[in-house]
Design a protein around this motif. Structure first.
Motif, PDB file in Angstrom:
ATOM      1  N   GLN A   1       0.839  -1.197   0.000  1.00  0.00           N
ATOM      2  CA  GLN A   1       0.000   0.000   0.000  1.00  0.00           C
ATOM      3  C   GLN A   1       0.873   1.245   0.000  1.00  0.00           C
ATOM      4  O   GLN A   1       1.844   1.337   0.762  1.00  0.00           O
ATOM      5  CB  GLN A   1      -0.907   0.000   1.238  1.00  0.00           C
ATOM      6  CG  GLN A   1      -1.821   1.204   1.351  1.00  0.00           C
ATOM      7  CD  GLN A   1      -2.641   1.176   2.638  1.00  0.00           C
ATOM      8  OE1 GLN A   1      -2.529   0.234   3.433  1.00  0.00           O
ATOM      9  NE2 GLN A   1      -3.428   2.197   2.856  1.00  0.00           N
ATOM     10  N   ALA A   2       0.549   2.201  -0.859  1.00  0.00           N
ATOM     11  CA  ALA A   2       1.254   3.476  -0.876  1.00  0.00           C
ATOM     12  C   ALA A   2       0.713   4.354   0.245  1.00  0.00           C
ATOM     13  O   ALA A   2      -0.506   4.494   0.410  1.00  0.00           O
ATOM     14  CB  ALA A   2       1.071   4.167  -2.224  1.00  0.00           C
ATOM     15  N   ILE A   3       1.613   4.937   1.042  1.00  0.00           N
ATOM     16  CA  ILE A   3       1.209   5.791   2.159  1.00  0.00           C
ATOM     17  C   ILE A   3       2.090   7.036   2.202  1.00  0.00           C
ATOM     18  O   ILE A   3       3.098   7.132   1.487  1.00  0.00           O
ATOM     19  CB  ILE A   3       1.321   5.050   3.511  1.00  0.00           C
ATOM     20  CG1 ILE A   3       2.789   4.658   3.790  1.00  0.00           C
ATOM     21  CG2 ILE A   3       0.408   3.823   3.544  1.00  0.00           C
ATOM     22  CD1 ILE A   3       3.012   4.133   5.201  1.00  0.00           C
TER      23      ILE A   3
ATOM     24  N   ALA B   1       8.433   9.197  10.230  1.00  0.00           N
ATOM     25  CA  ALA B   1       9.414  10.016   9.516  1.00  0.00           C
ATOM     26  C   ALA B   1      10.623  10.304  10.398  1.00  0.00           C
ATOM     27  O   ALA B   1      11.772  10.290   9.934  1.00  0.00           O
ATOM     28  CB  ALA B   1       8.772  11.314   9.046  1.00  0.00           C
ATOM     29  N   LYS B   2      10.388  10.564  11.680  1.00  0.00           N
ATOM     30  CA  LYS B   2      11.494  10.847  12.592  1.00  0.00           C
ATOM     31  C   LYS B   2      12.416   9.635  12.734  1.00  0.00           C
ATOM     32  O   LYS B   2      13.645   9.757  12.659  1.00  0.00           O
ATOM     33  CB  LYS B   2      10.956  11.261  13.959  1.00  0.00           C
ATOM     34  CG  LYS B   2      12.035  11.621  14.962  1.00  0.00           C
ATOM     35  CD  LYS B   2      11.431  12.069  16.281  1.00  0.00           C
ATOM     36  CE  LYS B   2      12.529  12.439  17.298  1.00  0.00           C
ATOM     37  NZ  LYS B   2      11.926  12.865  18.597  1.00  0.00           N
TER      38      LYS B   2
ATOM     39  N   GLY C   1       5.266  13.349   5.565  1.00  0.00           N
ATOM     40  CA  GLY C   1       4.412  13.426   4.392  1.00  0.00           C
ATOM     41  C   GLY C   1       5.021  12.877   3.127  1.00  0.00           C
ATOM     42  O   GLY C   1       4.339  12.812   2.091  1.00  0.00           O
ATOM     43  N   SER C   2       6.292  12.471   3.170  1.00  0.00           N
ATOM     44  CA  SER C   2       6.927  11.926   1.969  1.00  0.00           C
ATOM     45  C   SER C   2       6.364  10.534   1.676  1.00  0.00           C
ATOM     46  O   SER C   2       5.898   9.827   2.573  1.00  0.00           O
ATOM     47  CB  SER C   2       8.446  11.866   2.138  1.00  0.00           C
ATOM     48  OG  SER C   2       8.803  11.059   3.250  1.00  0.00           O
ATOM     49  N   PRO C   3       6.388  10.093   0.407  1.00  0.00           N
ATOM     50  CA  PRO C   3       5.783   8.811   0.047  1.00  0.00           C
ATOM     51  C   PRO C   3       6.563   7.622   0.592  1.00  0.00           C
ATOM     52  O   PRO C   3       7.789   7.663   0.725  1.00  0.00           O
ATOM     53  CB  PRO C   3       5.789   8.831  -1.486  1.00  0.00           C
ATOM     54  CG  PRO C   3       6.880   9.780  -1.849  1.00  0.00           C
ATOM     55  CD  PRO C   3       6.905  10.815  -0.770  1.00  0.00           C
ATOM     56  N   ALA C   4       5.842   6.565   0.890  1.00  0.00           N
ATOM     57  CA  ALA C   4       6.450   5.336   1.400  1.00  0.00           C
ATOM     58  C   ALA C   4       5.586   4.161   0.985  1.00  0.00           C
ATOM     59  O   ALA C   4       4.446   4.326   0.533  1.00  0.00           O
ATOM     60  CB  ALA C   4       6.593   5.390   2.921  1.00  0.00           C
ATOM     61  N   LEU C   5       6.154   2.964   1.147  1.00  0.00           N
ATOM     62  CA  LEU C   5       5.436   1.731   0.832  1.00  0.00           C
ATOM     63  C   LEU C   5       5.220   0.957   2.125  1.00  0.00           C
ATOM     64  O   LEU C   5       6.167   0.685   2.864  1.00  0.00           O
ATOM     65  CB  LEU C   5       6.246   0.884  -0.145  1.00  0.00           C
ATOM     66  CG  LEU C   5       5.571  -0.400  -0.632  1.00  0.00           C
ATOM     67  CD1 LEU C   5       4.411  -0.068  -1.574  1.00  0.00           C
ATOM     68  CD2 LEU C   5       6.580  -1.293  -1.350  1.00  0.00           C
TER      69      LEU C   5
ATOM     70  N   GLY D   1       6.003  -3.529   7.383  1.00  0.00           N
ATOM     71  CA  GLY D   1       7.222  -2.780   7.129  1.00  0.00           C
ATOM     72  C   GLY D   1       6.918  -1.502   6.363  1.00  0.00           C
ATOM     73  O   GLY D   1       6.184  -1.535   5.367  1.00  0.00           O
ATOM     74  N   ILE D   2       7.461  -0.402   6.826  1.00  0.00           N
ATOM     75  CA  ILE D   2       7.291   0.879   6.144  1.00  0.00           C
ATOM     76  C   ILE D   2       8.617   1.247   5.500  1.00  0.00           C
ATOM     77  O   ILE D   2       9.636   1.388   6.183  1.00  0.00           O
ATOM     78  CB  ILE D   2       6.842   1.987   7.127  1.00  0.00           C
ATOM     79  CG1 ILE D   2       5.480   1.626   7.731  1.00  0.00           C
ATOM     80  CG2 ILE D   2       6.769   3.331   6.418  1.00  0.00           C
ATOM     81  CD1 ILE D   2       4.997   2.631   8.770  1.00  0.00           C
ATOM     82  N   HIS D   3       8.622   1.392   4.172  1.00  0.00           N
ATOM     83  CA  HIS D   3       9.830   1.656   3.401  1.00  0.00           C
ATOM     84  C   HIS D   3       9.718   3.023   2.726  1.00  0.00           C
ATOM     85  O   HIS D   3       8.825   3.218   1.897  1.00  0.00           O
ATOM     86  CB  HIS D   3      10.016   0.603   2.304  1.00  0.00           C
ATOM     87  CG  HIS D   3       9.965  -0.820   2.786  1.00  0.00           C
ATOM     88  ND1 HIS D   3      11.096  -1.545   3.050  1.00  0.00           N
ATOM     89  CD2 HIS D   3       8.912  -1.640   3.043  1.00  0.00           C
ATOM     90  CE1 HIS D   3      10.753  -2.757   3.446  1.00  0.00           C
ATOM     91  NE2 HIS D   3       9.438  -2.835   3.442  1.00  0.00           N
TER      92      HIS D   3
END
Length: 244
Positions: free
Chosen positions: A188-190, A197-198, A205-209, A228-230
């Motif tokens: 999922q794109a988030i 982010a920290k 707000g930058s894109p992640a998977l 997992g957030i990439h």
């Protein structure tokens, strides 16, 4: 075969030589490499060694391999980001073996109705939650932050999580003799929230998977759930589909 290569395992030597040849244009983008047998003769190595060398090239995005078709050069320069090859359960269990894991927190939790549904468990059952960051050697920013849930009935599982390098699922197979026969994965794109982010040293707000994976054992029971957030600039999802 060309001149003397740098020291290291033979497959790594062959991979470096092929990378250099591709970069020089010896094998132009769009062309096919020689057959596996021809490459074995050229480098005087076994087929197992050559397959491992070609696997390394595929992982960095230089080649694609199609059964009954051949190995095509798709790039002349390796990708700088982290690439996850996923062609089988073995790939998913092993893709992170060259990374380091920093455990941020572990906590024993009791399933409420919402979590019990998510973990396909009963209300009141204990699970272990692990929050971690995964990094590549010599890279300043984490490539992934992960929240994993493990069956709390596994004995001494916290001890086996200490200094873990590869994926947790591989450790579960190795230590507890569990055999993972099915993995369900959703992507999922988030946009990164403030806390994520920290930790990932990225912009809010930058894109992640977001990759959610469910690992099932032979009895059909969920063994592990991981999220997992990439960050998008640090991860490339690579898969290979072959027509029968």
């Amino acid at each position: 075969m060309s001149g003397t290569m740098a020291a290291g395992p033979r497959y790594q030597q062959v991979a470096r030589e092929l990378k250099a040849s591709i970069r020089r244009g010896g094998y132009p983008v769009g062309d096919f490499l020689p057959t596996e047998i021809q490459l074995c003769r050229q480098f005087r190595v076994s087929r197992a060694t050559m397959r491992e060398a070609l696997r390394k090239l595929r992982e960095v995005g230089l080649i694609s391999r199609t059964r009954h078709v051949g190995t095509r050069v798709i790039a002349s320069i390796p990708a700088d980001d982290y690439r996850q090859p996923t062609n089988s359960i073995s790939d998913l269990l092993q893709y992170a073996e060259n990374t380091r894991v920093e455990t941020l927190a572990t906590k024993r939790i009791v399933c409420d109705p919402s979590l019990a549904q998510e973990l396909e468990s009963r209300v009141g059952r204990r699970w272990l939650r692990i929050d971690s960051l995964r990094t590549l050697p010599d890279k300043p920013h984490p490539i992934c932050m992960t929240t994993s849930y493990l069956d709390g009935r596994l004995p001494n599982v916290e001890k086996h999580l200490e200094n873990i390098a590869g994926p947790i699922s591989a450790m579960l197979e190795r230590v507890y003799g569990l055999r993972i026969i099915r993995i369900e994965q959703s992507l999922q794109a988030i946009a990164l929230g403030k806390s994520a982010a920290k930790l990932l040293k990225a912009m809010v707000g930058s894109p992640a998977l977001l990759a959610t994976r469910r690992y099932y054992g032979e009895n059909g029971r969920l063994i592990e759930l991981s999220r997992g957030i990439h960050p998008s600039d640090r991860f490339t999802y690579v898969t290979s589909l072959v027509r029968d």
